[in-house]
Design a protein around this motif. Structure first.
Motif: not given
Length: 521
Positions: A422-433
């Motif tokens: 999931l981090r590789e899929m979208d790092p910014q969204l992952y960090d926000r979540c």
């Protein structure tokens, strides 16, 4: 001719003329009307032997090649003989609260099967015989006859249900005017089973028949066929006996979706709606060893985990059964997602990922592991990628909770692996979540500490000094400060209700303070 003359009757193949053969055929049908009590194994041995010989002679005759069609005069007596022997009140055992998959070997077998099997063979050969006129057959194989055949599917003898399956399928194939009635009758039977009976032994066999029927539906599907999926097949996920027919049910639904992919949305909605419910963690863990004798749940494979954490969970059988059903639901959900376009899933993304997240956070390692293995399917990963704005906020908290607290090492490793994906899929969204989950976790922990401190303060205050109000405490102020981030914040996981109005109601009031003051925010 009485029973004494049975043994004097010749074999049908030894009679020279066709008319004489049919006369003897009808006569033997009349003799086979005789009902014999098979509850006494050593009783009526002569009658049993003679009747068996007569039935075998009828079968042998129908297996012989015949040039002409069967005459009309043999149709009514043949159906009459079948009805006299087979149609009965099917004995059923008392319904027990047992949610495990039943063992067919433990079910009661029909003592008269040695004769019932021959009667079923006569009926099967009659319906499927190429020399049996279909138009004349409709006059004796009536709607009432079909309904009584369907009632026999409740037999606990699997051999009888298999015979009935073959016969009903042959009747559906040959007698075209009865097809609609057979489908509607099966629909009614399923709905009675779902909403009234809650037990019926022949659901799997009827679904096997429907699998063949659905496979022959012409495209585009008619509205009545789509309605059959929504009102009869999808609700079959509700009854407790789902495990006994889930393979056949999943196959039928898959056939529908392959013919019309838009029906996958109805199926997914039904799965999310009828998802198996289990007891909460608090209810399961509260069953201590003092209240229940030690019993490892070896059937679910949790023995190793229980030894690792040093706790033996004595979860009820219902909970274990519901958990095993969740594995079946996840497998069916994965199969449906492979058959539908990603854009069509938009109407069910929230309940879909909510169910996946709840399965990931399950303490049952098979359920959590099966949910995490969904990431091995490229169709599922593509769906998560497309709807990551909805999927990640639901899934990431469950993954992090597993990483911190799950007892099974394999589940922990899979949770970490999925987080990396999931981090590789979208790092910014992952960090926000990730940050939002961290803030939520810290807030829950702080609320739990303050709640414990407040409870301790209340315990230290005597009832005589309380007078219905909570004594001043820094814990109350801190709770109000946390609740001030929103007008009304409720933490469902910890069972804490941080309603500002409710908290203020218990605060000590200054002299002259009115009840109509502005709410604390």
């Amino acid at each position: 001719m009485g029973r004494q003359g049975w043994e004097c009757l010749p074999a049908l193949k030894d009679v020279p003329s066709f008319d004489a053969q049919y006369d003897l055929f009808i006569h033997k049908l009349a003799l086979c009307h005789d009902r014999i009590d098979f509850n006494l194994p050593n009783g009526h041995l002569k009658r049993k032997s003679l009747k068996r010989q007569a039935l075998e002679d009828l079968i042998d005759y129908m297996d012989q090649p015949i040039k002409d069609s069967f005459p009309m005069r043999i149709y009514p007596p043949l159906i009459s003989m079948v009805s006299a022997n087979l149609f009965r009140r099917v004995p059923t055992r008392e319904v027990l609260v047992n949610y495990s998959e039943p063992d067919d070997q433990s079910r009661s077998l029909e003592p008269a099967w040695v004769h019932f099997e021959l009667v079923y063979d006569v009926l099967q050969r009659f319906i499927a015989h190429p020399r049996a006129d279909v138009f004349l057959m409709q006059t004796v194989v009536t709607k009432d006859f079909i309904l009584r055949l369907l009632d026999l599917f409740d037999s606990e003898d699997m051999r009888e249900r298999e015979k009935l399956k073959t016969i009903l399928h042959s009747a559906y194939s040959r007698i075209i005017p009865l097809r609609g009635f057979i489908r509607s009758s099966i629909t009614d039977l399923f709905q009675r089973y779902i909403y009234e009976l809650q037990r019926f032994n022949g659901v799997a066999e009827l679904l096997e028949i429907l699998g063949s029927i659905i496979n022959g539906f012409a495209l585009p599907l008619r509205d009545e066929h789509k309605e059959f999926l929504r009102t009869a097949l999808v609700p079959l996920h509700v009854p407790a006996g789902l495990a006994t027919y889930h393979v056949q049910l999943s196959f039928c639904i898959t056939l529908f979706v392959e013919k019309d992919p838009s029906l996958a949305i109805d199926a997914i909605k039904g799965l999310c709606k009828y998802w198996p419910r289990v007891q909460s963690k608090k209810e399961v863990r509260s069953r201590s060893l003092v209240k229940h004798p030690p019993r490892l749940c070896s059937q679910t494979g949790s023995q190793t985990g229980a030894e690792l954490i040093g706790v033996v969970f004595s979860a009820p059988l219902r909970a274990n059964f519901s958990l095993s059903l969740q594995v079946l639901f996840l497998a069916e959900l994965e199969e449906l997602l492979e058959l539908v376009e990603v854009e069509e899933v938009s109407s069910v993304v929230e309940p879909l990922f909510g169910r996946i997240a709840s399965s990931i956070s399950s303490q049952h390692f098979q359920v959590a592991e099966r949910a995490l293995l969904l990431w091995n399917n490229e169709y599922v990963v593509n769906c998560i990628m497309h709807y990551r704005e909805v999927a990640m906020p639901a899934i990431i908290p469950a993954l992090r909770d597993n990483e911190r607290r799950h007892w099974n090492q394999q589940v922990i490793l899979l949770s970490c692996h999925v987080q990396r994906l999931l981090r590789e899929m979208d790092p910014q969204l992952y960090d926000r979540c990730f940050n939002e989950d961290e803030r939520s976790r810290m807030r829950r922990e702080r609320v739990a500490r303050l709640k414990a401190k407040l409870k301790k303060d209340l315990d230290l205050t005597s009832e005589s000094e309380w007078n219905g109000t909570i004594p001043p405490s820094s814990s109350i102020s801190e709770l109000l400060q946390i609740a001030g981030t929103s007008s009304e914040h409720r933490s469902k996981e910890n069972g804490v209700d941080l309603n500002c109005t409710e908290l203020k109601r218990h605060l000590p009031r200054a002299d002259g303070e009115d009840d109509d003051d502005e709410e604390v925010t």
